[in-house]
Design an enzyme around this catalytic site. Structure first.
Site, PDB file in Angstrom:
ATOM      1  CB  SER A 295      -0.812   0.130   1.062  1.00 40.04           C
ATOM      2  OG  SER A 295      -1.695   1.038   1.282  1.00 40.04           O
ATOM      3  N   GLY A 296      -0.008   2.016  -0.402  1.00 41.13           N
ATOM      4  CA  GLY A 296       0.677   3.589  -0.460  1.00 41.13           C
ATOM      5  C   GLY A 296       1.182   4.312  -2.442  1.00 41.13           C
ATOM      6  CE  LYS A 350      -2.779  -1.964  -0.310  1.00 39.70           C
ATOM      7  NZ  LYS A 350      -3.812  -2.484  -1.422  1.00 39.70           N
ATOM      8  CG  HIS A 353      -5.124  -0.626   3.845  1.00 40.77           C
ATOM      9  ND1 HIS A 353      -4.943  -0.116   2.696  1.00 40.77           N
ATOM     10  CD2 HIS A 353      -3.938   0.054   4.648  1.00 40.77           C
ATOM     11  CE1 HIS A 353      -4.751   0.505   2.828  1.00 40.77           C
ATOM     12  NE2 HIS A 353      -3.504   1.367   3.442  1.00 40.77           N
ATOM     13  CG  ASN A 354      -7.401  -1.236  -1.104  1.00 41.20           C
ATOM     14  OD1 ASN A 354      -6.141  -1.126  -0.033  1.00 41.20           O
ATOM     15  ND2 ASN A 354      -7.449  -1.813  -2.282  1.00 41.20           N
ATOM     16  CD  GLU A 357      -7.999   2.661   0.035  1.00 34.23           C
ATOM     17  OE1 GLU A 357      -6.179   2.461  -0.239  1.00 34.23           O
ATOM     18  OE2 GLU A 357      -8.090   3.098  -1.237  1.00 34.23           O
ATOM     19  CE1 TYR A 358     -12.231   0.514  -1.980  1.00 32.34           C
ATOM     20  CE2 TYR A 358     -14.428   0.436  -2.771  1.00 32.34           C
ATOM     21  CZ  TYR A 358     -13.007   0.044  -2.908  1.00 32.34           C
ATOM     22  OH  TYR A 358     -12.820  -0.183  -4.309  1.00 32.34           O
TER      23      TYR A 358
HETATM   24  C1  6PG Z   1      -3.032   1.215  -1.523  1.00 34.86           C
HETATM   25  C2  6PG Z   1      -4.515   1.566  -2.746  1.00 34.86           C
HETATM   26  C3  6PG Z   1      -4.207   0.936  -3.456  1.00 34.86           C
HETATM   27  C4  6PG Z   1      -5.461   1.480  -4.550  1.00 34.86           C
HETATM   28  C5  6PG Z   1      -6.637   0.157  -4.929  1.00 34.86           C
HETATM   29  C6  6PG Z   1      -7.721   1.555  -4.239  1.00 34.86           C
HETATM   30  O1  6PG Z   1      -2.974   0.843  -0.461  1.00 34.86           O
HETATM   31  O2  6PG Z   1      -2.026   2.130  -2.369  1.00 34.86           O
HETATM   32  O3  6PG Z   1      -5.394   0.857  -1.415  1.00 34.86           O
HETATM   33  O4  6PG Z   1      -3.997  -0.703  -3.776  1.00 34.86           O
HETATM   34  O5  6PG Z   1      -5.663   2.453  -4.855  1.00 34.86           O
HETATM   35  O6  6PG Z   1      -6.489   0.238  -5.745  1.00 34.86           O
HETATM   36  O7  6PG Z   1      -9.106   0.877  -5.547  1.00 34.86           O
HETATM   37  P1  6PG Z   1      -9.839   2.001  -5.955  1.00 34.86           P
HETATM   38  O8  6PG Z   1      -9.432   1.586  -7.477  1.00 34.86           O
HETATM   39  O9  6PG Z   1     -11.177   0.386  -5.207  1.00 34.86           O
HETATM   40  O10 6PG Z   1     -10.395   2.671  -4.781  1.00 34.86           O
END
Ligand code: 6PG
Length: 627
Positions: A295-296, A350, A353-354, A357-358
């Site tokens: 991630s990053g 991960k 994590h996403n 993140e959402y």
């Molecule tokens: C990260 C992000 C990375 C990416 C995802 C987001 O941790 O660096 O999460 O993995 O931005 O692909 O995906 P979406 O297109 O589903 O928002």
């Protein structure tokens, strides 16, 4: 590192001469394999009979033991024809990582002429022919053309021995490129591969190498065999290609060129179930597989991402120094990379994590909408968010504040962006995994479905004509209340995300360490924040953050604002699914007696599904005839 160098090839290729010279030059012990035949083999050979595989077994094992014994203290050169792969497997058994192969290769005519021109030597052509028939060309040997002079050969071997890369990166998209530069900047010798597609992807690796001075020493390929051969064994190849079927195709393309114990690392957002399958499949091929979350984004990959590797623990030890060196560092200077656990656990976390993140993104979008409804223009919203850094610092808050400042011409860019949110599928998977595991990750699904709703742009426009929308001029909230509602929802978001991880860990017996996971998410990744730093400590004593006394105090403090902001938004028709769901979920998870009794009664009414009773602790099932 200590090595055993096996010099191999058909009789007459010059093994002994080259082996001796090489050993001398490298100051290593030299052994001629032929000196180690047991008595029975010698007798058989001197009576003109050739050895069969059974005869060879013990002899090859002796040479393997010899190599192992030498390796305890030093390196050595051993010459042995080793014509078949299975002979080479015996010779290198348990020492694959320390074994190097040099194949002295020449044509039949070349060797026939060379042997028979030696005064004291004669080899019938059938004998040499049978050697060529048996020979299975080694895939990972340093291939030497015997028409070179011995001096040239030694020079070439030495060059090749030195000239291999420590780490391979497969796939030079945005993330792959950044990781290559990160590895090179950290002094690693790397090989880089990108496929060749006529007119579309041509010389990608070569051009990329030419673009950055740190890649001077890196090797660039668009041919898989050469890429694989350029790597030290056991090879470490990190795939940075699109998740999904592409990973399987790439694995199949690589397999014929790999050797036992090589390691493939999948650094994409792959589905954790697929990672488990790939792990099992590759085990049958003698290849190790590590699925890792990275991630990053582009900048993180270049300057230090958060890395979440899982799978084969021993294989991880072999790649740890690469991944840990290039990863971000936490506030104590420790790598934001740790072995997460078995199977696809790295990719699972991960995925979560996403999901988190959402939600963090959705919450920021919602609070910005509320701030806008209060009359703040993007510059002011940016300032408000900046002001929140003191108590709610996070990477996503920071970038959102910056986003609101960006102007294009006289207007703010953010106002010109089409309001349809994309997604690459990880939020979808998190929601599916939550449903499968029976974990209520309601904020994640809410954030995901908000993106889906946004996608119905045309329908939204159409339906908006049918219903009046209130002007939110009556909105009665302060920015502090909005901040507190935001903080409240973030705690619930992190509660749900880690709950999902904890439940998966139990279900799959992964034994995941929540504190370590929070720690590797304190830097490098998209959801890094001061809250995450606090959670590192919280998870040292509990796996449920809503039992931590400090967080309980915070929740109680934020709750009034949260309720007020949510209800004010509802009254003013401002869409706040995640902020709203945080309150609803909190109410649900802290309610002693829920409304599920009514659901149970309904189920029993129409389907005789039975129910249990509060006044019967035995857990007995009851059915009632309701009419
Ligand atoms: C990260 C992000 C990375 C990416 C995802 C987001 O941790 O660096 O999460 O993995 O931005 O692909 O995906 P979406 O297109 O589903 O928002």
């Amino acid at each position: 590192m200590k090595n055993v160098i096996f010099v191999m090839g058909v009789s007459g290729c010059g093994k002994s001469t080259i082996g001796k010279l090489l050993a001398q030059d490298l100051n290593m012990a030299f052994f001629d394999g032929d000196d180690f035949h047991p008595e029975a083999n010698i007798t058989k050979m001197s009576s003109g009979q050739s050895l069969n595989d059974d005869d060879r077994q013990g002899w090859l094992e002796t040479l393997n033991n010899l190599a192992k014994t030498q390796l305890i203290n030093t390196s050595c050169v051993i010459v042995c024809s080793a014509l078949k792969q299975k002979y080479r497997d015996i010779l290198s058994s348990d020492i694959q990582n320390e074994t190097k192969w040099v194949h002295l290769a020449g044509s039949f005519d070349q060797i026939f002429e060379r042997v028979n021109s030696r005064a004291d030597h004669f080899m019938p052509s059938e004998l040499l022919k049978s050697q060529f028939d048996i020979l299975e060309e080694p895939k990972n040997a340093i291939e030497i053309d015997i028409s070179l002079t011995p001096e040239q050969i030694i020079k070439k071997i030495k060059q090749e021995l030195m000239n291999t890369s420590e780490f391979g990166l497969f796939g030079l998209g945005v993330m792959g490129k950044s990781l290559c530069r990160n590895l090179a900047n950290n002094g690693f010798k790397i090989s880089m591969f990108n496929r060749h597609v006529d007119g579309v992807e041509e010389d990608v690796a070569k051009n990329f190498k030419a673009q950055y001075s740190e890649l001077d020493q890196a090797k660039a390929f668009d041919d898989i065999a050469s890429f694989v051969n350029s790597l030290q064994q056991p090879r470490k190849i990190m795939l940075m290609v699109n998740a999904g079927k592409t990973i399987d195709y790439v694995i199949e393309d690589l397999l014929p060129h790999l050797s036992e114990n090589d390691i493939i690392i999948d650094g994409g957002n792959s589905n954790y179930k697929k990672t488990k399958e790939r792990n099992e499949y590759l085990k049958t091929k003698g290849i190790h597989f590590i699925g890792t979350g990275v991630s990053g984004g582009e900048e993180g990959a270049l300057k230090g991402p958060s890395i979440m590797p899982s799978g084969d623990k021993d294989a991880y030890e072999n790649v740890a120094r690469f991944l840990e060196t290039i990863s971000a560092k936490d506030k104590n200077g420790l790598p934001c990379c740790t072995y997460v656990g078995p199977e696809g656990s790295g990719q699972f976390i991960k995925m979560v994590h996403n999901g988190v993140e959402y939600v963090e993104m959705q919450l920021l979008a919602e609070v910005s909408t509320i701030l806008e409804a209060l009359g703040q223009n993007p510059d002011v919203i940016s300032k408000t968010l900046e002001g929140w850094k003191a108590s709610a610092s996070s990477y996503l808050l920071e970038i959102t504040a910056t986003i609101f400042q960006k102007k294009e011409g006289d207007d703010w860019l953010v106002k010109k962006i089409l309001d349809k949110a994309g997604n690459k599928g990880t939020g979808n998977w998190t929601t599916i995994a939550s449903a499968e595991l029976g974990v209520p990750s309601t904020l994640i699904s809410s954030a995901l479905f908000s993106r889906y709703i946004s996608f119905y742009k045309e329908e939204r426009i159409e339906l908006s004509k049918n219903f009046d929308k209130l002007d939110p001029s009556e909105l009665d909230v302060t920015t502090t209340e909005i901040l507190e509602a935001y903080q409240f929802a973030r705690i619930i978001n992190h509660y749900q995300g880690f709950k999902l991880i904890a439940e998966a860990s139990n279900k799959f017996s992964w034994d995941l360490n929540l504190s370590e996971i929070a720690r590797i998410w304190t830097n490098g990744c998209i959801i890094r924040s001061t809250l995450m730093e606090e959670l590192v400590e919280v998870f040292k004593t509990t796996s449920n953050i809503l039992t931590d006394s400090h967080l309980i105090t915070l929740i109680n403090h934020y709750k009034p604002s949260s309720k007020k902001v949510v209800s004010q938004c509802v009254l003013n028709e401002i869409t706040i699914p995640a902020l709203g769901e945080a309150v609803q979920f909190f109410n649900g998870i802290t309610t002693k007696y829920a409304s599920a009794n009514i659901i149970q009664a309904q189920r029993d009414y129409f389907g005789a599904h039975t129910y249990q009773r509060l006044d019967d602790a035995s857990g007995k099932s009851y059915h009632t005839n309701w009419i």
